[in-house]
Scaffold this active site. Structure first.
Site, short mmCIF file in Angstrom:
data_model
loop_
_atom_site.label_atom_id
_atom_site.label_comp_id
_atom_site.label_asym_id
_atom_site.label_seq_id
_atom_site.Cartn_x
_atom_site.Cartn_y
_atom_site.Cartn_z
N GLU A 1 0.88 -1.23 0.04
CA GLU A 1 0.03 0.00 0.08
C GLU A 1 0.68 1.27 0.06
O GLU A 1 2.09 1.26 0.71
CB GLU A 1 -0.90 -0.02 1.16
CG GLU A 1 -2.15 -0.87 0.98
CD GLU A 1 -2.89 -1.14 2.32
OE1 GLU A 1 -3.98 -1.21 2.09
OE2 GLU A 1 -2.25 -1.50 3.41
N CYS B 1 3.00 8.52 1.06
CA CYS B 1 3.50 7.54 2.30
C CYS B 1 3.74 6.43 1.71
O CYS B 1 2.81 5.79 1.20
CB CYS B 1 2.30 7.75 3.16
SG CYS B 1 2.67 6.30 4.67
N CYS C 1 4.54 -6.29 8.12
CA CYS C 1 5.53 -5.97 9.04
C CYS C 1 5.74 -7.13 10.13
O CYS C 1 4.91 -7.82 10.83
CB CYS C 1 5.00 -4.83 9.65
SG CYS C 1 6.10 -3.77 10.89
N CYS D 1 3.58 -4.24 17.11
CA CYS D 1 2.90 -3.30 17.82
C CYS D 1 1.37 -3.61 18.15
O CYS D 1 0.80 -4.02 16.97
CB CYS D 1 3.07 -2.01 16.99
SG CYS D 1 4.62 -1.34 17.19
N CYS E 1 -1.39 -1.46 15.99
CA CYS E 1 -1.30 -1.40 14.47
C CYS E 1 -1.93 -2.56 13.80
O CYS E 1 -1.58 -3.77 14.07
CB CYS E 1 0.14 -1.26 14.24
SG CYS E 1 0.44 -1.02 12.74
N GLY F 1 5.26 -1.96 6.97
CA GLY F 1 6.73 -2.54 7.43
C GLY F 1 7.65 -1.57 8.35
O GLY F 1 7.47 -0.40 8.80
N GLU F 2 8.78 -2.13 8.66
CA GLU F 2 9.82 -1.57 9.63
C GLU F 2 11.00 -1.16 8.77
O GLU F 2 11.60 -2.11 8.42
CB GLU F 2 10.12 -2.54 10.76
CG GLU F 2 11.24 -1.88 11.41
CD GLU F 2 11.10 -0.31 11.94
OE1 GLU F 2 10.33 -0.13 12.36
OE2 GLU F 2 12.26 0.12 11.70
N SER G 1 10.69 6.35 9.39
CA SER G 1 10.44 6.11 10.79
C SER G 1 10.35 4.69 11.22
O SER G 1 10.44 3.75 10.36
CB SER G 1 8.69 6.42 10.67
OG SER G 1 8.39 6.04 11.89
N SER H 1 9.07 5.99 16.53
CA SER H 1 7.92 5.75 17.25
C SER H 1 8.08 5.32 18.73
O SER H 1 8.48 4.30 19.01
CB SER H 1 7.12 4.56 16.47
OG SER H 1 6.94 4.99 14.88
N LEU H 2 7.54 6.54 19.65
CA LEU H 2 8.09 6.26 20.89
C LEU H 2 6.83 5.58 21.61
O LEU H 2 7.20 4.45 22.24
CB LEU H 2 8.24 7.78 21.49
CG LEU H 2 8.58 7.83 23.01
CD1 LEU H 2 10.02 7.05 23.22
CD2 LEU H 2 8.50 9.25 23.64
N ASN H 3 5.76 6.27 21.56
CA ASN H 3 4.42 5.62 21.91
C ASN H 3 4.22 5.01 23.46
O ASN H 3 3.18 4.60 23.78
CB ASN H 3 4.27 4.21 20.96
CG ASN H 3 4.04 4.56 19.46
OD1 ASN H 3 4.01 5.70 19.22
ND2 ASN H 3 4.14 3.78 18.78
N ASN I 1 -5.96 5.47 15.74
CA ASN I 1 -6.88 5.17 14.74
C ASN I 1 -7.34 3.73 14.94
O ASN I 1 -6.73 2.93 15.04
CB ASN I 1 -6.30 5.28 13.23
CG ASN I 1 -5.65 6.74 13.05
OD1 ASN I 1 -6.54 8.02 13.23
ND2 ASN I 1 -4.53 6.99 12.63
N CYS J 1 -2.65 6.15 9.79
CA CYS J 1 -1.43 5.55 10.72
C CYS J 1 -2.03 4.39 11.03
O CYS J 1 -2.97 4.48 11.82
CB CYS J 1 -0.84 6.59 11.57
SG CYS J 1 -0.25 8.17 11.06
N1 SAH Z 1 7.45 0.34 11.54
C1 SAH Z 1 7.70 2.15 11.43
C2 SAH Z 1 7.03 2.56 10.24
C3 SAH Z 1 5.45 2.71 10.40
S1 SAH Z 1 5.00 4.29 10.65
C4 SAH Z 1 7.55 2.55 12.64
O1 SAH Z 1 6.67 1.92 13.61
O2 SAH Z 1 7.77 3.65 13.05
C5 SAH Z 1 3.31 4.24 11.36
C6 SAH Z 1 3.10 5.04 12.57
O3 SAH Z 1 1.84 4.85 12.91
C7 SAH Z 1 4.28 4.84 13.80
O4 SAH Z 1 4.56 5.88 14.22
C8 SAH Z 1 3.08 3.92 14.50
O5 SAH Z 1 3.48 4.19 16.03
C9 SAH Z 1 1.72 4.42 14.22
N2 SAH Z 1 0.73 3.73 14.52
C10 SAH Z 1 0.60 2.49 14.42
N3 SAH Z 1 -0.75 2.06 14.61
C11 SAH Z 1 -1.59 3.30 14.99
C12 SAH Z 1 -3.03 3.34 15.14
N4 SAH Z 1 -3.84 2.44 15.13
N5 SAH Z 1 -3.29 4.75 15.23
C13 SAH Z 1 -2.36 5.79 15.02
N6 SAH Z 1 -1.20 5.50 14.88
C14 SAH Z 1 -0.69 4.17 14.68
#
Ligand code: SAH
Length: 320
Positions: A62, A75, A82, A86, A89, A133-134, A165, A188-190, A264, A306
């Site tokens: 995609e 994007c 992936c 997470c 996701c 993907g990562e 990212s 992606s800190l999260n 999301n 995202c």
């Molecule tokens: N694997 C890489 C590239 C993907 S970027 C990474 O993790 O950075 C996708 C971004 O969307 C990441 O910052 C991830 O934390 C965020 N993301 C994943 N699931 C999400 C969701 N359900 N809602 C909002 N953001 C999300």
């Protein structure tokens, strides 16, 4: 050939008219060039387009175009599926099918540029490697793609408008920092502490938050560059005032900014989206220490936002 493929965006060897026809025929009998094939296109009410693109082995990946006034963002994906698990996701639910080649990464950009007649130098284009993907687990191909995208004799996009990212693959962050031509780095800190991050992003069991922040501290930023930290806000999980204060403290010594993303939603995701008031309260606390923005969701209704990329083929979801 390089000029034809990347700058002129020719998609058929026979059309490279700067080469003698006999050579074109000869090349065409042994090799092929071209773009990924369109296998699905979904349009959001907000103008976002999600493309399902077919690869040579029949798999699909995609790519999302987010148009904005005077600025378009593409994007792109770095892998099919992936391997990073997470918990919030949707792409994670697919697992990893395979990594993309450099050609398939660049091909996504060329596909969208061609479909929308976007021109480097005329249209302000941003590329974010934030799709499926990562990217740092496919670093050689991500770097090769970046060199082609950023080459003034290639696709010709300024390297400052290309961002990669990562979920935090620490040794690869160090490797990326040693590259002369590299995209901007987003992380992606999260989560606001080690334990929370381990729950939400199991990858952190291998690459701890502490090691990640150490790698960020050592990362050689260019004069124009800041580190971007993405933070997905999950209602009642990582969105409290105390979390916000901890985030500000964790990043205090870095030249950084924070992008907040309210979750999301999607099928199979058990977390909830915080109310806008909570998001803004979180933002105002972080803002006391460093720049902090709220990322506007794009393409929520077409599974393009995202964390929503899972090759959904039904056109839309109902937004409640
Ligand atoms: N694997 C890489 C590239 C993907 S970027 C990474 O993790 O950075 C996708 C971004 O969307 C990441 O910052 C991830 O934390 C965020 N993301 C994943 N699931 C999400 C969701 N359900 N809602 C909002 N953001 C999300």
């Amino acid at each position: 050939m390089y000029d034809a493929v990347y700058r002129q965006k020719v998609t058929d060897l026979l059309q490279i008219t700067s080469l003698p026809i006999t050579l074109r025929n000869e090349l065409g009998s042994r090799h092929s060039i071209g773009l990924p094939a369109l296998s699905g296109e979904y349009r959001s009410v907000d103008g976002t387009r999600r493309y399902l693109l077919g690869l040579e082995d029949g798999r699909t990946v995609e790519t999302v175009l987010m148009p904005e006034d005077g600025r378009d963002t593409i994007c792109i994906s770095s892998q099919v599926g992936c391997p990073v698990n997470c918990q919030f996701c949707l792409t994670a639910l697919m697992g990893l099918e395979r990594s993309l080649t450099a050609g398939e990464i660049v091909g996504q950009v060329l596909f969208v540029m061609k479909a929308h007649e976007l021109t480097t130098g005329v249209d302000r284009l941003n590329i974010v490697m934030m799709g499926m993907g990562e990217p740092l687990l496919n670093l050689p191909n991500v770097l090769k793609a970046t060199r082609i995208l950023a080459d003034p004799d290639g696709v010709g996009l300024p390297v400052r408008r290309i961002t990669v990212s990562t979920a935090g693959i620490v040794p690869k962050i160090e490797e990326l920092g040693r590259e002369p031509i590299r995209p901007k780095l987003a992380i992606s800190l999260n989560a606001s502490n080690e334990e929370q991050r381990r729950e939400l992003m199991p990858i952190t069991r291998k690459y701890s938050l502490k090691d990640l922040l150490d790698a960020c501290k050592a990362y050689p930023l260019r004069s124009w560059e800041k580190l971007t930290f993405e933070y997905v806000l999950l209602k009642g999980v990582n969105d409290t005032d105390a979390d916000a204060r901890r985030v500000a403290k964790l990043l205090a010594n870095l030249n950084a900014k924070v992008n907040l993303i309210a979750l999301n939603p999607g099928p199979g995701i058990t977390f909830e989206t915080p109310e806008p008031e909570r998001v803004h309260a979180f933002q105002s606390i972080v803002r006391r220490s460093l720049p902090c923005f709220v990322r506007k969701p794009r393409g929520l209704d077409i599974f393009a936002a995202c964390g929503q990329l899972k090759r959904q083929e039904v056109p839309t979801i109902e937004l409640v």
